[in-house]
Design a protein around this motif. Structure first.
Motif, PDB file in Angstrom:
ATOM      1  N   UNK A  93      12.682  -2.799  -4.047  1.00 46.43           N
ATOM      2  CA  UNK A  93      14.334  -2.525  -3.643  1.00 46.43           C
ATOM      3  C   UNK A  93      14.605  -4.148  -3.761  1.00 46.43           C
ATOM      4  N   UNK A  94      16.297  -3.281  -4.504  1.00 46.24           N
ATOM      5  CA  UNK A  94      16.685  -4.080  -4.568  1.00 46.24           C
ATOM      6  C   UNK A  94      18.103  -4.592  -3.322  1.00 46.24           C
ATOM      7  N   UNK A  95      17.694  -4.395  -2.296  1.00 44.17           N
ATOM      8  CA  UNK A  95      17.367  -4.106  -0.658  1.00 44.17           C
ATOM      9  C   UNK A  95      16.318  -5.188   0.020  1.00 44.17           C
ATOM     10  N   UNK A  96      15.161  -5.174  -1.040  1.00 39.43           N
ATOM     11  CA  UNK A  96      13.791  -5.647  -0.067  1.00 39.43           C
ATOM     12  C   UNK A  96      12.941  -5.436   0.325  1.00 39.43           C
ATOM     13  N   UNK A  97      13.229  -3.294  -0.213  1.00 32.12           N
ATOM     14  CA  UNK A  97      12.135  -2.759  -0.348  1.00 32.12           C
ATOM     15  C   UNK A  97      11.139  -2.519  -1.153  1.00 32.12           C
ATOM     16  N   UNK A  98       9.940  -2.031   0.381  1.00 26.08           N
ATOM     17  CA  UNK A  98       8.924  -2.256  -0.715  1.00 26.08           C
ATOM     18  C   UNK A  98       7.855  -1.359  -0.812  1.00 26.08           C
ATOM     19  N   UNK A  99       6.904  -1.347  -1.899  1.00 27.51           N
ATOM     20  CA  UNK A  99       6.122  -0.315  -1.860  1.00 27.51           C
ATOM     21  C   UNK A  99       4.193  -0.558  -1.801  1.00 27.51           C
ATOM     22  N   UNK A 100       3.148  -0.607  -1.758  1.00 23.95           N
ATOM     23  CA  UNK A 100       2.345  -1.399  -1.818  1.00 23.95           C
ATOM     24  C   UNK A 100       1.231  -0.707  -1.214  1.00 23.95           C
ATOM     25  N   UNK A 101       0.552  -0.560  -2.598  1.00 21.38           N
ATOM     26  CA  UNK A 101      -1.162  -0.549  -2.701  1.00 21.38           C
ATOM     27  C   UNK A 101      -2.203  -0.833  -1.521  1.00 21.38           C
ATOM     28  N   UNK A 102      -2.683  -0.535  -0.478  1.00 16.37           N
ATOM     29  CA  UNK A 102      -3.072  -1.302   0.249  1.00 16.37           C
ATOM     30  C   UNK A 102      -4.552  -0.757   0.084  1.00 16.37           C
ATOM     31  N   UNK A 103      -4.905   0.476  -0.419  1.00 19.25           N
ATOM     32  CA  UNK A 103      -6.266   1.166  -1.225  1.00 19.25           C
ATOM     33  C   UNK A 103      -6.472   1.589  -1.269  1.00 19.25           C
ATOM     34  N   UNK A 104      -7.811   2.075  -1.764  1.00 19.25           N
ATOM     35  CA  UNK A 104      -7.777   2.959  -2.904  1.00 19.25           C
ATOM     36  C   UNK A 104      -9.188   3.202  -3.516  1.00 19.25           C
ATOM     37  N   UNK A 105      -9.213   4.722  -4.027  1.00 21.63           N
ATOM     38  CA  UNK A 105     -11.216   4.527  -4.479  1.00 21.63           C
ATOM     39  C   UNK A 105     -10.572   4.847  -6.102  1.00 21.63           C
ATOM     40  N   UNK A 106     -12.044   5.274  -7.166  1.00 20.98           N
ATOM     41  CA  UNK A 106     -12.311   5.101  -8.154  1.00 20.98           C
ATOM     42  C   UNK A 106     -12.416   6.692  -8.144  1.00 20.98           C
ATOM     43  N   UNK A 107     -12.326   6.874  -9.886  1.00 24.97           N
ATOM     44  CA  UNK A 107     -11.685   7.864 -10.216  1.00 24.97           C
ATOM     45  C   UNK A 107     -12.984   8.073 -10.464  1.00 24.97           C
ATOM     46  N   UNK A 108     -12.943   9.719 -10.482  1.00 24.44           N
ATOM     47  CA  UNK A 108     -12.241  10.643 -11.429  1.00 24.44           C
ATOM     48  C   UNK A 108     -10.839  11.536 -10.207  1.00 24.44           C
ATOM     49  N   UNK A 109     -11.838  11.346  -9.002  1.00 20.48           N
ATOM     50  CA  UNK A 109     -11.077  11.572  -7.483  1.00 20.48           C
ATOM     51  C   UNK A 109     -10.526  11.060  -7.159  1.00 20.48           C
ATOM     52  N   UNK A 110      -9.193  10.085  -7.949  1.00 21.19           N
ATOM     53  CA  UNK A 110      -8.596   8.915  -7.030  1.00 21.19           C
ATOM     54  C   UNK A 110      -7.725   8.994  -6.181  1.00 21.19           C
ATOM     55  N   UNK A 111      -7.881   8.261  -4.707  1.00 24.57           N
ATOM     56  CA  UNK A 111      -7.181   8.241  -3.138  1.00 24.57           C
ATOM     57  C   UNK A 111      -6.415   6.786  -3.215  1.00 24.57           C
ATOM     58  N   UNK A 112      -5.550   7.307  -2.988  1.00 24.30           N
ATOM     59  CA  UNK A 112      -4.297   6.074  -3.189  1.00 24.30           C
ATOM     60  C   UNK A 112      -3.872   5.858  -1.896  1.00 24.30           C
ATOM     61  N   UNK A 113      -3.445   5.190  -1.159  1.00 25.75           N
ATOM     62  CA  UNK A 113      -3.085   4.798   0.462  1.00 25.75           C
ATOM     63  C   UNK A 113      -1.678   3.720  -0.010  1.00 25.75           C
ATOM     64  N   UNK A 114      -0.606   4.346   0.599  1.00 23.36           N
ATOM     65  CA  UNK A 114       0.678   3.312   0.315  1.00 23.36           C
ATOM     66  C   UNK A 114       1.104   2.808   1.699  1.00 23.36           C
TER      67      UNK A 114
END
Length: 201
Positions: A93-114
């Motif tokens: 973000x413009x003021x230092x915010x962040x979106x960090x992908x910390x973990x995830x699984x493969x397809x076809x059913x993908x789960x992402x942890x942010x």
């Protein structure tokens, strides 16, 4: 920080190129299926840009691999640890915010942890994800306003929210203090719409 962003951009570019060539697709074919410009595909593959999360989702869905596959090495059966500070920073973000992908699984059913942080006044607008996508989040610090289509939800520390992410949605910090929240995204059947497609040469 700049070095980390450049390293990530190069790694994403290599994986996009590898997945594309593995399907014998041209740059134009991937661009058409993903709904992005050819120039964007070229820039991503060359590691010349830090693409938006929306662009990465379009590319990963077109390739049928899921977003984590573009930012992390291929998973093995053994447990994978992502140490603090090692996640893929995919939004700043413009003021230092962040979106960090910390973990995830493969397809076809993908789960992402942010792990998300929003500075006061920051907002992240997300386009609709693939059909059936679900999002679950919990506010760890501060307060968070979540807009899901026409609905607005104001959450305080400890509050949680579950919603369908296949409509436009946004996260914003309307307070005067930092907001931090954890987000899990489930994208079922990633790439299913493209698996039967054979692009014309």
């Amino acid at each position: 920080m700049e070095d980390n962003a450049e390293t990530l951009a190069r790694a994403i570019g290599e994986r996009v190129k590898q997945e594309r060539k593995g399907r014998d697709w041209t740059l134009d074919q991937l661009a058409e299926i993903a709904g992005v410009s050819r120039r964007m595909v070229v820039n991503v593959e060359q590691g010349a840009v830090n693409p938006s999360i929306g662009t990465l989702l379009r590319l990963s869905d077109a390739l049928g691999v899921g977003l984590p596959a573009l930012v992390e090495p291929p998973a093995s059966r053994s447990a994978k640890i992502t140490r603090s500070g090692e996640g893929a920073v995919l939004w700043t973000g413009p003021s230092g915010g962040r979106g960090v992908l910390v973990a995830g699984t493969e397809s076809p059913d993908v789960v992402e942890l942010w792990d998300w942080t929003l500075a006061p006044g920051e907002r992240h607008q997300s386009e609709a994800h693939s059909a059936g996508t679900r999002e679950l989040l919990q506010v760890l610090e501060g307060s968070l306003t979540v807009s899901v289509s026409e609905e607005i939800h104001v959450l305080s520390m400890g509050d949680a929210l579950t919603f369908f992410g296949d409509v436009g949605h946004a996260y914003s910090n309307d307070s005067q203090q930092r907001t931090r929240f954890t987000l899990t995204v489930l994208e079922p059947g990633v790439g299913a719409a493209h698996r039967t497609e054979t692009p014309n040469a």
